[in-house]
Write a protein that holds these residues in place. Structure first.
Motif, PDB file in Angstrom:
ATOM      1  N   GLU A  52      -5.832   4.825   7.748  1.00 43.15           N
ATOM      2  CA  GLU A  52      -6.455   4.446   9.028  1.00 43.15           C
ATOM      3  C   GLU A  52      -7.677   3.568   8.808  1.00 43.15           C
ATOM      4  O   GLU A  52      -7.924   2.610   9.556  1.00 43.15           O
ATOM      5  N   PHE A  53      -8.461   3.877   7.784  1.00 40.76           N
ATOM      6  CA  PHE A  53      -9.627   3.033   7.481  1.00 40.76           C
ATOM      7  C   PHE A  53      -9.185   1.611   7.168  1.00 40.76           C
ATOM      8  O   PHE A  53      -9.721   0.642   7.716  1.00 40.76           O
ATOM      9  N   PHE A  54      -8.210   1.464   6.275  1.00 41.40           N
ATOM     10  CA  PHE A  54      -7.780   0.120   5.880  1.00 41.40           C
ATOM     11  C   PHE A  54      -7.112  -0.625   7.037  1.00 41.40           C
ATOM     12  O   PHE A  54      -7.237  -1.844   7.145  1.00 41.40           O
ATOM     13  N   ALA A  55      -6.445   0.103   7.904  1.00 43.88           N
ATOM     14  CA  ALA A  55      -5.795  -0.541   9.049  1.00 43.88           C
ATOM     15  C   ALA A  55      -6.818  -1.191   9.977  1.00 43.88           C
ATOM     16  O   ALA A  55      -6.521  -2.204  10.623  1.00 43.88           O
ATOM     17  N   ALA A  56      -8.016  -0.628  10.023  1.00 44.53           N
ATOM     18  CA  ALA A  56      -9.057  -1.143  10.908  1.00 44.53           C
ATOM     19  C   ALA A  56     -10.073  -2.014  10.176  1.00 44.53           C
ATOM     20  O   ALA A  56     -11.057  -2.460  10.771  1.00 44.53           O
ATOM     21  N   SER A  57      -9.829  -2.268   8.898  1.00 40.59           N
ATOM     22  CA  SER A  57     -10.815  -2.944   8.057  1.00 40.59           C
ATOM     23  C   SER A  57     -10.315  -4.301   7.585  1.00 40.59           C
ATOM     24  O   SER A  57      -9.113  -4.528   7.445  1.00 40.59           O
TER      25      SER A  57
END
Length: 276
Positions: A52-57
């Motif tokens: 989820e972090f990488f999806a929004a980063s």
């Protein structure tokens, strides 16, 4: 080239949770996730949270580092390597990042013939490539310049990769490791490597010490040492390499600094080497 960060650079003064935030803050394009730091993350978090972090980063995972001592394993040791490979594949499927760095064996006082080294390395890499390939993962084989390593040179590593003959098996070009081997006496040796077989470039500099005294703790930030990094960049760019240039240091001095300072200075010192 793209700006990358290998978590070894702050492995003693940071965490994966902090690394991803700092890498995002200071404009890194990719991060190499250490398997041990990922396991520490999983004590309090999940793979889904990391995804989820990488999806929004803007920051993205490049892959995983590293599966070490893969050659000349006994039966029990090989089972452990297979378990680590399975863990990396599981993380890749959930989080992203499609490459795993694999490292030949380093053992003090041990000497192996070139023939035995090639034979065993090919056997192990083919076994791993079959498993990794089913999960869409690549393996980046990294020659280590230390005298105790069974695969030290770019030439020998490429011979092994050629013999493996799997599309998902390539090489790591690490500036410090190859300096340890022959001090980069001939940068044109890079041209012998098909550019599509260079999966990652690790950038690091070195103290001006005799090779007999130089250890991985003497890795320096780019531009602070004696490795011809601008020349290496020119060769890679001329070959058409446009992958990641990933900062990988094992210097205890940097582990004593604030992690944020290492990330900030590291980005500043590495960016000049992304272009010729």
């Amino acid at each position: 080239m793209k700006l990358g960060f290998n978590e070894a650079t702050c492995m003693r003064n940071s965490t994966l949770a902090q690394d991803i935030v700092l890498a995002e803050t200071y404009g890194y394009d990719y991060i190499e996730l250490r398997l041990d730091m990922l396991k520490a993350w999983l004590r309090e978090h999940s793979l889904d949270e990391l995804a989820e972090f990488f999806a929004a980063s803007r920051l993205k995972p490049w892959g995983y580092n590293s599966l070490e001592d893969i050659t000349f394993c006994d039966t029990e040791g090989w089972k452990e390597k297979q378990a680590e490979l399975a863990f990396a594949c599981k993380a890749s499927a959930a989080v992203g990042g499609d490459c795993l760095v694999v490292v030949p064996t380093i053992k003090a006082g041990q000497r192996w013939t070139t023939r035995a080294t090639v034979k065993d390395s090919v056997k192990r890499l083919r076994e791993m490539a079959d498993v990794a390939g089913e999960q869409g993962m690549r393996l980046a084989f990294e020659p280590i310049g230390s005298a105790e390593c069974c695969v030290r040179s770019l030439d020998l590593a490429m011979e092994i990769v050629d013999t493996v003959a799997c599309k998902n098996v390539g090489l790591v070009v690490d500036a410090f490791n190859l300096y340890l081997h022959d001090q980069w006496r001939d940068l044109s040796t890079l041209r012998q490597i098909p550019v599509e077989k260079i999966f990652v470039y690790h950038i690091d500099d070195a103290d001006d010490l005799p090779l007999s005294m130089l250890e991985h703790c003497h890795r320096l930030l780019p531009g602070n040492g004696v490795i011809p990094l601008h020349g290496i960049t020119r060769e890679l760019v001329a070959m058409g390499y446009d992958g990641i240039c990933s900062l990988e240091l094992f210097n205890p001095g940097y582990w004593q600094m604030m992690a944020e300072d290492v990330f900030s200075i590291g980005a500043q010192k590495t960016r000049p080497y992304l272009l010729p």
